[in-house]
Design an enzyme around this catalytic site. Structure first.
Site, mmCIF file in Angstrom:
data_model
loop_
_atom_site.group_PDB
_atom_site.id
_atom_site.type_symbol
_atom_site.label_atom_id
_atom_site.label_comp_id
_atom_site.label_asym_id
_atom_site.label_seq_id
_atom_site.Cartn_x
_atom_site.Cartn_y
_atom_site.Cartn_z
ATOM 1 N N GLY A 207 0.824 -1.204 0.000
ATOM 2 C CA GLY A 207 0.000 0.000 0.000
ATOM 3 C C GLY A 207 0.853 1.248 0.000
ATOM 4 N N PRO A 208 0.228 2.419 -0.130
ATOM 5 C CA PRO A 208 0.975 3.681 -0.157
ATOM 6 C C PRO A 208 1.639 3.950 1.188
ATOM 7 C CG PRO A 208 -1.304 3.961 -0.927
ATOM 8 C CD PRO A 208 -1.212 2.616 -0.303
ATOM 9 N N THR A 211 -0.058 4.417 5.384
ATOM 10 C CA THR A 211 -1.373 3.799 5.561
ATOM 11 C C THR A 211 -1.426 2.851 6.752
ATOM 12 O OG1 THR A 211 -0.715 2.187 3.870
ATOM 13 C CG2 THR A 211 -2.112 4.001 3.158
ATOM 14 N N LYS A 213 0.977 0.060 7.529
ATOM 15 C CA LYS A 213 1.392 -1.335 7.332
ATOM 16 C C LYS A 213 2.188 -1.844 8.535
ATOM 17 C CE LYS A 213 3.398 -0.222 3.440
ATOM 18 N NZ LYS A 213 2.883 1.161 3.308
ATOM 19 N N THR A 214 3.140 -1.058 9.007
ATOM 20 C CA THR A 214 3.934 -1.471 10.163
ATOM 21 C C THR A 214 3.066 -1.568 11.411
ATOM 22 O OG1 THR A 214 5.863 -0.377 9.190
ATOM 23 C CG2 THR A 214 5.967 -0.912 11.539
ATOM 24 N N GLU A 429 -9.053 32.907 -8.204
ATOM 25 C CA GLU A 429 -9.714 31.894 -7.384
ATOM 26 C C GLU A 429 -11.226 31.881 -7.594
ATOM 27 O OE1 GLU A 429 -8.030 29.659 -5.997
ATOM 28 O OE2 GLU A 429 -6.105 30.645 -6.309
ATOM 29 N N HIS A 432 -12.024 29.852 -10.685
ATOM 30 C CA HIS A 432 -12.135 28.408 -10.427
ATOM 31 C C HIS A 432 -13.505 28.070 -9.837
ATOM 32 C CE1 HIS A 432 -8.061 27.348 -11.373
ATOM 33 N NE2 HIS A 432 -7.519 28.105 -10.423
#
EC number: 3.4.24.-
Length: 605
Positions: A207-208, A211, A213-214, A429, A432
């Site tokens: 995974g990225p 996230t 994992k550890t 802005e 947008h």
């Protein structure tokens, strides 16, 4: 044949070694041993002892940024960090404390003598006895092993009831379900043996970054309540050939001795990359990988040793490592969805004090695409902002501002724009936001600001989706490209010129247009043909073209036409709504920051 013996060294040589060891011990080891007598306490304990008159002597060490002090009987030395406190000296004087120059040197002269002279002599005698028996006993590779070079330096976390549990990990329900089976196996292996089932020998967490994992691996160990061996893939790589393989052997030897247990290798791609087939003599990384493969094959079924590994680059791993029988189960640890982000925020928010009006659902929507680590950082930034505001609890506005800090950086207070630049940024802005609001299927505007940020942004428009979106239609992507061109279009409509402020918008619009044609099959000419391949999907997702030069020219032409088409649409929307564009830009210029609700009220009235 007579044996040639080495000449004996003179006695003065050994006396010199004794003297050198004694001097080094007094100058290097003694300060450390004396420092070990000092007990570390927090500043609150120091203040309590001061108010209660329990301090005997005190020494303020400004250079070391610490305070040494003793109890009333001068039998124990304490240490605490310095905090800005202008009234400290007066309170210490009133409490009856005595100011001293060298507290540690004055403590226990008998102990000082024993540590300075007697202990070094005993240590030297012990070293002499050891050297006389073992010196020159081993040579070559054995020498390196004697210094521990072939030993695994894995961190061992023994079973403990206070470790991380699954309840401490939020937002990864699917991953936890996959790993819960491993925990059940470690608790009840006989249940699986009765059926004839065998647990996977290895689980690969992919995974990225950020996230969790550890953290998931540690949670498995915490739930299973078994020893947990943790080691990074880079720690296997050594300067000497063969040492990495020796570390792998030692690691698995320890694991088998403590089974049932869990072995976790973080960033396994450091040693598990694909072998390229080139003949290059002794390759340390390849030998380490081969030893790892051998050790995994050597596991006996149901031996109670479970191997976990984590990586951000699963596509770079050697196929022999990921085949069934080795790492035969892949557990994706993806970015959390809306529900997961809200759960993660609540877990991390337990550590801070919150006001009663905090809406975690709104914060989770605003933090779309954030990883678990980024969400933890958002909570911490909000707590820091509350402290800077001299408050003892975190408000909703602190959390909203912390999202902007993580996304765009802190407010750049020393960046003073001229009136003309400020007006250009305001129109940019609003351009947008107005283009987004006048299109269907666009995310609602949440906030518009023209306050410069440390990331380099002079302003930004925040759009927040109401829920999770896993698919984007062709029309939605085209609307997004039009919204990205809206800032530049507003400058053209109002000022008749352009600035450099749209550089990031241009980059994002071009990237989206190219992806539509080369990856998403949204081009009539190329139909469903993939012209780009994505590598490192969890580390930025870099794409590389896989087509001929003539095809690439056609792709570039279509990208230009698509962006130009959406740019013209943005110009048309802003020209048709020029009066609202002026009104909203003037309002933003005066206020500098407006909410999406204020924007829509002006637009609809």
């Amino acid at each position: 044949m007579n044996e040639i013996k080495q000449p004996k060294k003179p006695l003065i040589f050994y006396y010199g070694i004794v003297l050198l060891i004694l001097v080094l011990f007094n100058f290097l080891a003694m300060p450390w041993l004396l420092q070990r007598q000092i007990q570390q306490v927090d500043y609150g304990t120091f203040m309590t002892m001061t108010d209660n008159g329990e301090i005997g002597q005190v020494e303020i060490q400004e250079q070391e940024n610490q305070i040494l002090f003793t109890n009333k009987d001068n039998t124990q030395v304490y240490k605490t960090g310095m905090v800005e406190d202008p009234d400290l000296a007066q309170r210490l004087w009133e409490s009856g404390a005595k100011f001293s120059g060298e507290i540690v040197e004055q403590m226990s002269p008998i102990l000082n003598f024993l540590l300075s002279w007697l202990l070094p002599i005993l240590i030297f005698v012990g070293i002499g006895q050891l050297l006389s028996k073992r010196l020159m006993k081993r040579a070559g590779g054995a020498n390196s092993m004697a210094f521990g070079m072939g030993k695994s330096n894995a961190k061992v976390y023994v079973k403990s009831s206070e470790g991380i549990k699954f309840s401490d990990v939020a937002g990864e329900d699917e991953a936890k379900e996959n790993l819960a089976e491993i925990v059940d196996y470690l608790h009840n292996p006989q249940k699986y043996k009765d059926v004839g089932a065998a647990m996977p020998k290895g689980l690969l967490l992919v995974g990225p970054p950020g996230t969790g994992k550890t953290m998931l691996a540690k949670a498995v160990a915490g739930e299973a309540n078994v020893p947990f061996f943790s080691m990074s893939g880079s720690e296997f790589v050594e300067m000497f050939v063969g040492m990495g393989a020796a570390k792998v052997r030692d690691l698995f030897k320890q694991a088998k001795e403590k089974a049932p247990c869990i072995v976790f290798i973080d960033e396994i791609d450091a040693i598990g990359k694909k072998r390229d087939g080139q003949l290059r003599g002794n390759d340390e990384r390849e030998q380490t990988l081969n030893q790892l493969l051998t050790e995994m094959d050597g596991f006996e079924e149901n031996s109670g040793v479970v191997l976990l590994a984590a990586t951000n680059r699963p596509e770079s791993l050697d196929p022999a490592l990921t085949r069934p029988g080795r790492f035969d189960r892949r557990v994706p640890v993806e970015l959390p969805d809306l529900k997961g982000r809200e759960e993660i925020l609540r877990v991390h928010a337990k550590k801070i004090k919150l006001s009663g009006d905090v809406d975690f659902s709104k914060i989770a929507r605003m933090a779309s695409g954030a990883s678990g680590a980024e969400l933890a950082n958002i909570i911490n930034e909000a707590a820091l902002r509350a402290v800077r505001s001299n408050r003892k609890y975190v408000l909703q506005e602190d959390l909203e501002e912390s999202i902007e800090v993580v996304i765009a950086g802190y407010q750049k207070k020393n960046a003073i724009l001229t009136d003309k630049e400020k007006m250009i940024v305001a129109y940019h802005e609003i351009g947008h936001a107005l283009v987004a609001a006048k299109q269907n299927a666009s995310a609602p505007v949440q906030k518009i600001t023209i306050v410069p940020r440390t990331s380099g942004a002079l302003g930004y428009t925040m759009q927040v989706d109401e829920g999770n979106h896993y698919l984007m239609s062709k029309e939605e992507i085209e609307n997004k490209i039009a919204t990205l061109t809206g800032g530049r279009a507003a400058e053209e409509v109002v000022f008749g010129s352009v600035t450099t402020g749209a550089s990031n918008d241009i980059e994002q619009a071009t990237k989206l247009a190219r992806a539509m044609i080369t990856r998403y099959g949204m081009s009539e000419e190329f139909d469903m043909v993939a012209l780009e391949t994505v590598t490192n999907q969890y580390l930025g997702g870099d794409a590389s073209l896989a087509c001929a030069a003539e095809t690439q020219r056609q792709v570039d032409k279509q990208v230009v036409n698509l962006v130009k088409q959406e740019h013209q649409r943005a110009l048309q929307i802003l020209s048709e709504n020029r009066r609202k564009l002026d009104e909203l830009a003037q309002f933003l210029y005066e206020r500098e920051t407006i909410t999406g609700e204020e924007f829509m009220n002006i637009l609809e009235r």
